[in-house]
Design a protein around this motif. Structure first.
Motif, PDB file in Angstrom:
ATOM      1  N   VAL A   1       1.129  -1.562  -0.521  1.00  0.00           N
ATOM      2  CA  VAL A   1      -0.111   0.044   0.043  1.00  0.00           C
ATOM      3  C   VAL A   1       0.944   0.846  -0.638  1.00  0.00           C
ATOM      4  CG1 VAL A   1      -2.082  -1.453   1.098  1.00  0.00           C
ATOM      5  CG2 VAL A   1      -0.178  -0.056   2.686  1.00  0.00           C
ATOM      6  N   ARG A   2       2.375   0.666   0.566  1.00  0.00           N
ATOM      7  CA  ARG A   2       2.924   2.466   0.249  1.00  0.00           C
ATOM      8  C   ARG A   2       3.460   2.467  -1.621  1.00  0.00           C
ATOM      9  NH1 ARG A   2       6.343  -0.417   4.483  1.00  0.00           N
ATOM     10  NH2 ARG A   2       5.424   1.445   6.424  1.00  0.00           N
ATOM     11  N   SER A   3       3.025   1.257  -2.198  1.00  0.00           N
ATOM     12  CA  SER A   3       3.727   1.768  -3.244  1.00  0.00           C
ATOM     13  C   SER A   3       1.989   2.721  -4.332  1.00  0.00           C
ATOM     14  CB  SER A   3       3.649   0.507  -3.596  1.00  0.00           C
ATOM     15  OG  SER A   3       5.103  -0.464  -3.914  1.00  0.00           O
ATOM     16  N   ARG A   4       2.450   3.127  -5.286  1.00  0.00           N
ATOM     17  CA  ARG A   4       0.942   3.500  -6.271  1.00  0.00           C
ATOM     18  C   ARG A   4       1.270   2.243  -6.873  1.00  0.00           C
ATOM     19  NH1 ARG A   4      -0.058   8.620  -7.227  1.00  0.00           N
ATOM     20  NH2 ARG A   4       1.953  10.007  -6.209  1.00  0.00           N
ATOM     21  N   TRP A   5      -0.677   2.388  -7.300  1.00  0.00           N
ATOM     22  CA  TRP A   5      -1.475   1.768  -7.648  1.00  0.00           C
ATOM     23  C   TRP A   5      -2.782   2.525  -9.120  1.00  0.00           C
ATOM     24  CZ3 TRP A   5      -0.094  -3.175  -7.995  1.00  0.00           C
ATOM     25  CH2 TRP A   5       0.167  -4.222  -6.067  1.00  0.00           C
ATOM     26  N   SER A   6      -2.023   2.416 -10.191  1.00  0.00           N
ATOM     27  CA  SER A   6      -2.839   2.200 -10.982  1.00  0.00           C
ATOM     28  C   SER A   6      -4.347   2.463 -11.089  1.00  0.00           C
ATOM     29  CB  SER A   6      -2.811   1.819 -12.817  1.00  0.00           C
ATOM     30  OG  SER A   6      -1.343   2.303 -13.005  1.00  0.00           O
ATOM     31  N   ARG A   7      -5.148   1.658 -10.831  1.00  0.00           N
ATOM     32  CA  ARG A   7      -6.387   1.198 -10.264  1.00  0.00           C
ATOM     33  C   ARG A   7      -6.260   0.788  -8.914  1.00  0.00           C
ATOM     34  NH1 ARG A   7      -9.142  -2.373 -14.668  1.00  0.00           N
ATOM     35  NH2 ARG A   7      -7.238  -3.833 -13.449  1.00  0.00           N
ATOM     36  N   SER A   8      -7.424   0.722  -8.067  1.00  0.00           N
ATOM     37  CA  SER A   8      -7.823   0.250  -6.031  1.00  0.00           C
ATOM     38  C   SER A   8      -7.949  -1.103  -6.646  1.00  0.00           C
ATOM     39  CB  SER A   8      -8.516   0.839  -5.519  1.00  0.00           C
ATOM     40  OG  SER A   8     -10.179   0.318  -6.505  1.00  0.00           O
ATOM     41  N   ARG A   9      -8.930  -1.422  -7.739  1.00  0.00           N
ATOM     42  CA  ARG A   9      -8.444  -3.191  -8.093  1.00  0.00           C
ATOM     43  C   ARG A   9      -7.535  -3.668  -8.558  1.00  0.00           C
ATOM     44  NH1 ARG A   9     -12.408  -7.242  -9.604  1.00  0.00           N
ATOM     45  NH2 ARG A   9     -11.964  -8.672 -11.055  1.00  0.00           N
ATOM     46  N   ASP A  10      -6.521  -3.213  -9.380  1.00  0.00           N
ATOM     47  CA  ASP A  10      -5.336  -3.499  -9.179  1.00  0.00           C
ATOM     48  C   ASP A  10      -4.202  -4.534  -7.940  1.00  0.00           C
ATOM     49  OD1 ASP A  10      -5.513  -3.013 -11.787  1.00  0.00           O
ATOM     50  OD2 ASP A  10      -4.010  -1.643 -11.996  1.00  0.00           O
ATOM     51  N   LEU A  11      -4.641  -3.596  -6.545  1.00  0.00           N
ATOM     52  CA  LEU A  11      -4.036  -4.442  -5.800  1.00  0.00           C
ATOM     53  C   LEU A  11      -4.195  -5.573  -4.940  1.00  0.00           C
ATOM     54  CD1 LEU A  11      -2.406  -3.721  -2.566  1.00  0.00           C
ATOM     55  CD2 LEU A  11      -4.857  -2.576  -2.103  1.00  0.00           C
ATOM     56  N   VAL A  12      -5.854  -5.347  -5.303  1.00  0.00           N
ATOM     57  CA  VAL A  12      -6.469  -7.045  -5.097  1.00  0.00           C
ATOM     58  C   VAL A  12      -6.293  -7.988  -6.054  1.00  0.00           C
ATOM     59  CG1 VAL A  12      -9.011  -8.114  -4.261  1.00  0.00           C
ATOM     60  CG2 VAL A  12      -8.841  -5.813  -4.299  1.00  0.00           C
ATOM     61  N   ASP A  13      -6.052  -7.858  -7.111  1.00  0.00           N
ATOM     62  CA  ASP A  13      -5.181  -8.617  -7.467  1.00  0.00           C
ATOM     63  C   ASP A  13      -4.630  -9.132  -7.813  1.00  0.00           C
ATOM     64  OD1 ASP A  13      -8.086  -8.769  -9.117  1.00  0.00           O
ATOM     65  OD2 ASP A  13      -7.275  -6.823 -11.068  1.00  0.00           O
ATOM     66  N   ALA A  14      -3.186  -7.738  -7.606  1.00  0.00           N
ATOM     67  CA  ALA A  14      -2.103  -8.558  -6.838  1.00  0.00           C
ATOM     68  C   ALA A  14      -1.682  -9.658  -5.735  1.00  0.00           C
ATOM     69  CB  ALA A  14      -0.897  -7.674  -6.617  1.00  0.00           C
ATOM     70  N   LEU A  15      -3.120  -8.837  -4.212  1.00  0.00           N
ATOM     71  CA  LEU A  15      -2.661  -9.567  -3.223  1.00  0.00           C
ATOM     72  C   LEU A  15      -3.313 -11.053  -3.577  1.00  0.00           C
ATOM     73  CD1 LEU A  15      -4.557  -7.102  -1.180  1.00  0.00           C
ATOM     74  CD2 LEU A  15      -1.632  -8.375  -0.321  1.00  0.00           C
ATOM     75  N   GLU A  16      -4.226 -11.009  -4.408  1.00  0.00           N
ATOM     76  CA  GLU A  16      -4.357 -12.986  -5.200  1.00  0.00           C
ATOM     77  C   GLU A  16      -3.051 -13.887  -5.654  1.00  0.00           C
ATOM     78  OE1 GLU A  16      -8.311 -14.422  -6.658  1.00  0.00           O
ATOM     79  OE2 GLU A  16      -7.042 -13.023  -8.583  1.00  0.00           O
ATOM     80  N   GLU A  17      -2.661 -12.341  -6.532  1.00  0.00           N
ATOM     81  CA  GLU A  17      -1.282 -13.794  -7.093  1.00  0.00           C
ATOM     82  C   GLU A  17      -0.866 -14.051  -6.181  1.00  0.00           C
ATOM     83  OE1 GLU A  17       2.151 -12.665  -9.607  1.00  0.00           O
ATOM     84  OE2 GLU A  17       0.657 -11.388 -11.075  1.00  0.00           O
ATOM     85  N   LEU A  18      -0.169 -13.006  -5.113  1.00  0.00           N
ATOM     86  CA  LEU A  18       0.966 -13.060  -4.237  1.00  0.00           C
ATOM     87  C   LEU A  18       0.595 -14.087  -3.550  1.00  0.00           C
ATOM     88  CD1 LEU A  18       2.248 -10.159  -3.142  1.00  0.00           C
ATOM     89  CD2 LEU A  18       3.132 -10.922  -5.319  1.00  0.00           C
ATOM     90  N   ALA A  19      -1.032 -14.341  -3.393  1.00  0.00           N
ATOM     91  CA  ALA A  19      -1.877 -15.926  -1.995  1.00  0.00           C
ATOM     92  C   ALA A  19      -1.155 -16.701  -2.806  1.00  0.00           C
ATOM     93  CB  ALA A  19      -3.342 -15.236  -1.961  1.00  0.00           C
ATOM     94  N   ASP A  20      -1.480 -17.367  -4.275  1.00  0.00           N
ATOM     95  CA  ASP A  20      -1.328 -17.961  -4.877  1.00  0.00           C
ATOM     96  C   ASP A  20       0.051 -18.398  -5.753  1.00  0.00           C
ATOM     97  OD1 ASP A  20      -4.165 -18.490  -5.534  1.00  0.00           O
ATOM     98  OD2 ASP A  20      -3.549 -16.975  -7.655  1.00  0.00           O
ATOM     99  N   THR A  21       0.958 -17.488  -5.351  1.00  0.00           N
ATOM    100  CA  THR A  21       2.240 -17.858  -5.753  1.00  0.00           C
ATOM    101  C   THR A  21       2.825 -18.519  -3.943  1.00  0.00           C
ATOM    102  OG1 THR A  21       2.501 -16.044  -7.126  1.00  0.00           O
ATOM    103  CG2 THR A  21       4.963 -16.505  -5.786  1.00  0.00           C
ATOM    104  N   ALA A  22       2.003 -18.444  -3.540  1.00  0.00           N
ATOM    105  CA  ALA A  22       2.894 -18.599  -2.035  1.00  0.00           C
ATOM    106  C   ALA A  22       2.957 -20.542  -1.631  1.00  0.00           C
ATOM    107  CB  ALA A  22       1.813 -17.736  -1.030  1.00  0.00           C
ATOM    108  N   ASP A  23       0.900 -20.308  -2.256  1.00  0.00           N
ATOM    109  CA  ASP A  23       0.685 -21.841  -2.250  1.00  0.00           C
ATOM    110  C   ASP A  23       2.207 -22.747  -2.830  1.00  0.00           C
ATOM    111  OD1 ASP A  23      -1.260 -22.970  -0.636  1.00  0.00           O
ATOM    112  OD2 ASP A  23      -2.772 -21.581  -1.270  1.00  0.00           O
ATOM    113  N   LEU A  24       1.917 -21.931  -3.884  1.00  0.00           N
ATOM    114  CA  LEU A  24       2.271 -22.675  -4.804  1.00  0.00           C
ATOM    115  C   LEU A  24       4.349 -22.829  -4.244  1.00  0.00           C
ATOM    116  CD1 LEU A  24       1.381 -21.598  -8.138  1.00  0.00           C
ATOM    117  CD2 LEU A  24       1.600 -23.761  -7.761  1.00  0.00           C
ATOM    118  N   THR A  25       4.851 -21.442  -3.889  1.00  0.00           N
ATOM    119  CA  THR A  25       5.667 -22.563  -2.657  1.00  0.00           C
ATOM    120  C   THR A  25       6.016 -23.160  -2.020  1.00  0.00           C
ATOM    121  OG1 THR A  25       6.730 -19.465  -3.770  1.00  0.00           O
ATOM    122  CG2 THR A  25       7.661 -20.373  -1.580  1.00  0.00           C
TER     123      THR A  25
END
Length: 271
Positions: A85-109
């Motif tokens: 959230v310290r970073s700049r996001w072009s759209r508010s939805r992009d933050l949620v999409d990014a969090l979802e990707e990181l959750a999936d990546t953590a599971d794959l890790t």
């Protein structure tokens, strides 16, 4: 994602890699916590707009995130979200999409740590083929009138005991909370993330003194050529190395000076 969001996601991926390279961090638990934050921000539109408001100072947004989720999730997840959230996001939805990707990546890790990543990648592909060939199953899994618990129960009967636990978790999250994606698009995204994780290797590099940027670049390039995969360097400093360097990739340990190892790698590549 475009512009600022693309850069913010790249930085978040690096922070996640740094966290999960530390074996003391439970990647599976981190995935659950990031998924919970994803669900929260997906529901609370006004909150995610506040957390991505470019007019607000990054530190103020990070403090707000810490107050809201710090008692609900662990330190690693809180730190990761605060950094995002310290970073700049072009759209508010992009933050949620990014969090979802990181959750999936953590599971794959987590699957990668167990040596099951190849299995998960194969199971995601095969499940996608099954769904594509069975219209009744696809309809049941994408039925908007069906409850999330009902879909989880259906997936449990289909995959329980037949697929890896990570596959079940990933598919269940996708089906229960598609967030506007088609089932096919979601499975394709998961397969792509699994392939990217499989192609990534980690080298634990211990040196007597911190390596220069040039040394890190040369070492990373030599190791990538040597192993034929992208190489992430996890750096540590230990004066006991006595001016040399120690590199560990999986179970293989390479000892010697930086120059010697790069030269040896070049000779091996040359045949």
């Amino acid at each position: 994602m475009n512009g600022a969001s693309r850069d913010a996601l790249a930085a978040a991926r690096e922070r996640l890699d740094a966290l999960t390279d530390n074996t003391s961090v439970d990647a599976g638990s981190l995935a659950d916590e990031l998924a919970a934050v994803t669900a929260l921000l997906d529901r609370e539109v006004s909150l995610r707009r506040v957390l991505t408001d470019p007019a607000q100072p990054g530190e103020a947004k990070a403090e707000l995130a810490q107050r809201l989720i710090g008692t609900q999730v662990g330190g690693p997840a809180t730190d990761l979200v605060s950094g995002m959230v310290r970073s700049r996001w072009s759209r508010s939805r992009d933050l949620v999409d990014a969090l979802e990707e990181l959750a999936d990546t953590a599971d794959l890790t987590a699957a990668q740590r167990r040596g099951k990543l190849d299995n998960v990648e194969d199971e995601l592909f095969r499940f996608g083929r099954i769904v594509a060939s069975n219209t009744e199953l696809r309809a049941a899994l994408t039925d908007r009138a069906a409850t999330a618990p009902a879909k989880r129960e259906l997936l449990g009967s289909l995959l329980g005991g037949r697929a890896d636990a990570t596959t079940v978790r990933l598919v269940t999250r996708l089906v229960a909370a598609p967030r506007g994606r088609s089932l096919e698009a979601g499975l394709e995204s998961l397969s792509k993330l699994a392939a990217e994780r499989r192609d990534r290797m980690v080298a634990v590099v211990t040196s007597a003194v911190p390596l220069s940027d040039q040394q890190k670049q040369r070492l990373g390039g030599a190791l990538a050529k040597l192993y034929g995969r992208q190489m992430h360097l996890n750096l540590d400093v230990d004066p006991e190395v006595l001016g040399g360097i120690r590199v560990q990739v999986g179970d293989e340990v390479i000892n010697g000076s930086l120059a010697d190892r790069i030269e040896a790698a070049g000779r091996r590549l040359a045949g």
